[in-house]
Design an enzyme around this catalytic site. Structure first.
Site, short mmCIF file in Angstrom:
data_model
loop_
_atom_site.label_atom_id
_atom_site.label_comp_id
_atom_site.label_asym_id
_atom_site.label_seq_id
_atom_site.Cartn_x
_atom_site.Cartn_y
_atom_site.Cartn_z
N HIS A 157 -66.53 -16.66 3.02
CA HIS A 157 -67.24 -17.07 1.60
C HIS A 157 -66.51 -16.83 0.56
O HIS A 157 -67.32 -16.40 -0.55
CB HIS A 157 -68.82 -16.75 1.78
CG HIS A 157 -69.50 -17.04 3.05
ND1 HIS A 157 -69.45 -18.04 3.62
CD2 HIS A 157 -70.22 -16.16 4.17
CE1 HIS A 157 -70.26 -18.08 4.72
NE2 HIS A 157 -70.74 -16.78 5.10
N LYS B 187 -73.10 -11.77 14.84
CA LYS B 187 -74.55 -11.65 14.46
C LYS B 187 -75.36 -12.57 15.38
O LYS B 187 -76.35 -11.83 15.87
CB LYS B 187 -74.95 -11.59 13.07
CG LYS B 187 -74.58 -12.87 12.28
CD LYS B 187 -74.77 -12.66 10.77
CE LYS B 187 -74.47 -14.03 10.06
NZ LYS B 187 -73.04 -13.79 9.83
N ASN C 178 -81.36 -16.50 10.03
CA ASN C 178 -80.24 -17.37 10.01
C ASN C 178 -79.50 -17.79 11.44
O ASN C 178 -78.72 -18.68 11.67
CB ASN C 178 -79.06 -16.39 9.37
CG ASN C 178 -78.03 -17.51 8.89
OD1 ASN C 178 -78.19 -18.30 8.34
ND2 ASN C 178 -76.76 -17.07 9.14
#
Length: 466
Positions: free
Chosen positions: A195, A122, A145
């Site tokens: 995650h 990303k 982010n």
């Protein structure tokens, strides 16, 4: 530790005082909104800046106390804080509304939003899109982010004045607290298990990511990843991309005179081989950026020119230029053997695209500069990829001999006492058509403060060769 008595008159409680939490505090302060701040750490990283902003702001440190959260009108939760924290979970169960910095931004922004998320790539895709928009002369804000020098918390973009577009990289953690993003264009690049300390399952992780589509007006879809699709049939128009041939109006690879071109339908934009970041994954990333730009209405010429100019993100197989026919790459962020092996493989394949074979007698080989602090790493996976694509390995740092032992006779091995000496050896051994890559497969701390410092030192050494 508690600073100031936590009163119940504040409508909002900011949970977590990192970069995003501090940006929320600044946002509320500019708008005259009352708030308090809580953090489980005794000394959160932005505490000093908060004190300078306003020493009267109430701050509670050293733990999350249920009584401090239950009375809030709204909890503004930082992405680094797990919503399953007991005190937070109790407040949420009691009906206290939860939001986050991206949610606040979406309510306040006065321009269209492009939002990108995904497990991998990303930052690269958002940076590629930024290069396209720079070429097109678009006035945009870039944040979210994204790390590196261009990082801005989303809310800080509002201080820059109205923009034509806002381009945001958003994480699953940020999306957890985003009720309705209302993006003009939204994309999930891909999804893989990540995650899992934060999510109970891949399904739960995917559900967080798919919140990016809430209220979006146009969707960009990765045909090569089923998780890229929204959870329900899309009511919004879709532009898709993939590594196959594209249908009319879609993005993909078109075969032109035996070469793959990035294209829209049957309209070629640029040869894939002219992308500077190597590897098929970066071809996919470029197609994602192309599709996003198409969804934004950017002209074809700016898309091709922007992608051609994009050198790669700093320290991630970043192309530094060509000197005497040799390409130089800074991949200092490759601190493990998997990342290093991938870089060598991608570079080797890119250098030899269209050739029948890679020959050590001619160009098209990789000179690898590696080494540093191994931390118990098994370097054996480097041997086969270096045997296939390498010309030589130039090793530095504390664990250089461990890497040499793992490489065996795969390629010639040289030792250098410093990064500067390694660069000089690489220049002397490289042939036109080769690539030299700093891809250390090790941490930097034996010789440098960080992988960024190591990469910056490499850039200086390469610039000195010009």
């Amino acid at each position: 530790m508690m600073t100031g008595a936590p009163g119940q008159n504040a409508a909002s409680v900011i949970v977590g005082l990192g970069d995003s939490g501090f940006s929320c505090a600044r946002h509320f302060r500019r708008r005259g909104r009352g708030f308090r701040v809580v953090d489980s750490r005794p000394r959160p990283p932005r505490l000093a800046e908060l004190r300078k902003l306003d020493p009267a702001i109430e701050v509670e440190l050293g733990g999350f106390r249920p009584g401090s959260l239950l009375g809030a009108g709204e909890l503004v939760v930082s992405p680094g804080v797990d919503l399953r924290e007991p005190a937070l979970a109790e407040a949420v169960a009691a009906g206290v509304p939860v939001t986050g910095d991206i949610d606040l931004f979406s309510r306040a922004a006065r321009g269209p939003i492009v939002a990108v998320t995904g497990s991998n790539g990303k930052s690269t895709v958002v940076a590629m899109l930024a290069a396209i928009l720079d070429t097109a002369g678009v006035d945009y804000g870039l944040g979210g982010n994204l790390d590196g020098e261009r990082f801005r918390p989303a809310l800080d973009l509002l201080e820059q004045g109205k923009k034509d577009w806002y381009v945001l990289e958003v994480s699953s953690f940020q999306l957890e607290t985003t009720r309705r993003l209302n993006a003009e264009v939204a994309l999930i690049l891909n999804l893989s298990a990540d995650h899992m300390d934060r999510y109970d399952s891949l399904k739960e992780y995917a559900s967080a990511k798919r919140r990016i589509f809430r209220g979006c007006r146009r969707i960009v879809l990765n045909r090569d990843d089923p998780f890229s699709a929204p959870p329900h049939p899309a009511a919004a128009p879709v532009i898709s991309y993939g590594l196959d041939a594209p249908a009319p109006g879609q993005a993909g690879l078109l075969r032109v005179d035996g070469e793959n071109w990035l294209a829209r339908g049957d309209e070629p934009f640029m040869p894939a081989g002219e992308l500077k970041p190597p590897g098929q994954h970066n071809v996919s990333n470029a197609l994602a950026a192309l599709a996003l730009a198409l969804a934004m209405g950017v002209e074809k010429e700016a898309i091709g020119a922007g992608l051609k100019a994009f050198p790669g993100l700093p320290h991630r197989c970043q192309w530094l230029g060509q000197i005497a026919g040799v390409d130089w790459y800074n991949d200092s962020k490759a601190t493990n053997v998997g990342a290093c092996a991938a870089a060598v493989g991608n570079l080797g394949a890119s250098l030899n695209a269209g050739r029948k074979e890679s020959s050590a007698a001619g160009g098209g080989r990789v000179l690898l500069i590696a080494g540093g602090l191994a931390k118990g790493t098994d370097f054996s996976p480097l041997a086969p990829v270096m045997e296939q694509w390498g010309r030589a390995a130039i090793l530095i740092g504390r664990d250089a001999r461990r890497i040499a032992s793992a490489l065996g006779a795969a390629v010639p091995v040289h030792f250098a006492a410093s990064l500067g000496e390694a660069v000089a050896l690489a220049r002397g051994g490289a042939l036109p058509g080769d690539a030299v890559a700093l891809s250390p497969a090790c941490a930097s701390f034996d010789q440098f403060d960080s992988f960024q410092a190591r990469g910056d030192a490499f850039i200086r050494c390469v610039e000195a060769l010009r």
